[in-house]
Scaffold this motif. Structure first.
Motif, PDB file in Angstrom:
ATOM      1  N   UNK A  20       0.795  -1.223   0.000  1.00 51.16           N
ATOM      2  CA  UNK A  20       0.000   0.000   0.000  1.00 51.16           C
ATOM      3  C   UNK A  20       0.832   1.279   0.000  1.00 51.16           C
ATOM      4  N   UNK A  21       2.028   1.210   0.547  1.00 53.74           N
ATOM      5  CA  UNK A  21       2.824   2.427   0.714  1.00 53.74           C
ATOM      6  C   UNK A  21       4.179   2.307   0.007  1.00 53.74           C
ATOM      7  N   UNK A  22       4.349   3.003  -1.111  1.00 51.95           N
ATOM      8  CA  UNK A  22       5.605   2.931  -1.855  1.00 51.95           C
ATOM      9  C   UNK A  22       6.795   3.391  -1.013  1.00 51.95           C
ATOM     10  N   UNK A  23       7.890   2.671  -1.131  1.00 53.79           N
ATOM     11  CA  UNK A  23       9.103   3.029  -0.421  1.00 53.79           C
ATOM     12  C   UNK A  23       9.211   2.424   0.960  1.00 53.79           C
ATOM     13  N   UNK A  24       8.185   1.718   1.413  1.00 52.88           N
ATOM     14  CA  UNK A  24       8.193   1.137   2.756  1.00 52.88           C
ATOM     15  C   UNK A  24       8.467  -0.358   2.657  1.00 52.88           C
ATOM     16  N   UNK A  25       9.472  -0.797   3.430  1.00 53.31           N
ATOM     17  CA  UNK A  25       9.847  -2.200   3.489  1.00 53.31           C
ATOM     18  C   UNK A  25       9.844  -2.611   4.958  1.00 53.31           C
ATOM     19  N   UNK A  26       9.139  -3.691   5.251  1.00 52.28           N
ATOM     20  CA  UNK A  26       9.033  -4.192   6.619  1.00 52.28           C
ATOM     21  C   UNK A  26       9.889  -5.431   6.809  1.00 52.28           C
TER      22      UNK A  26
END
Length: 114
Positions: A20-26
């Protein structure tokens, strides 16, 4: 867990591209096991959120050198994952394209400051 969608590994550690959120890696520990010690890397804001109890957000620039290098490895690994995803699916989603652009910009900026 190895073949779950959006999950990739770097050096034995698992990560998940946020859909859902570009640039976010968990860390995959957040997504699959709710580990309080896991982290979320945001390449748009260039911050890392450590999920210990309440959580603490830190700038990439303020991280110790070994952790800054880890963010670079993570960005390279994520770009490779996106490349493989594109080869498999033939067309990237808008979010994946934005992931790719943010990760490229991060790595370009990192190389320029070294």
């Amino acid at each position: 867990m190895k073949n779950l969608p959006r999950r990739f590994q770097i050096g034995g550690n698992g990560y998940v591209l946020n859909e859902q959120e570009p640039g976010v890696i968990d860390d995959d520990a957040i997504v699959y096991t709710a580990d309080a010690g896991a982290r979320t890397f945001n390449f748009k804001t260039r911050t890392v959120l450590r999920h210990r109890y309440v959580g603490r957000q830190e700038s990439f620039a303020s991280l110790p050198q070994d952790e800054r290098k880890e963010t670079e490895k993570l960005a390279r690994g994520a770009l490779e994952f996106v490349r493989r995803l594109e080869a498999r699916e033939r067309r990237l989603s808008d979010v994946d394209q934005q992931h790719r652009e943010l990760l490229r910009a991060f790595l370009a900026n990192t190389a320029a400051t070294q």
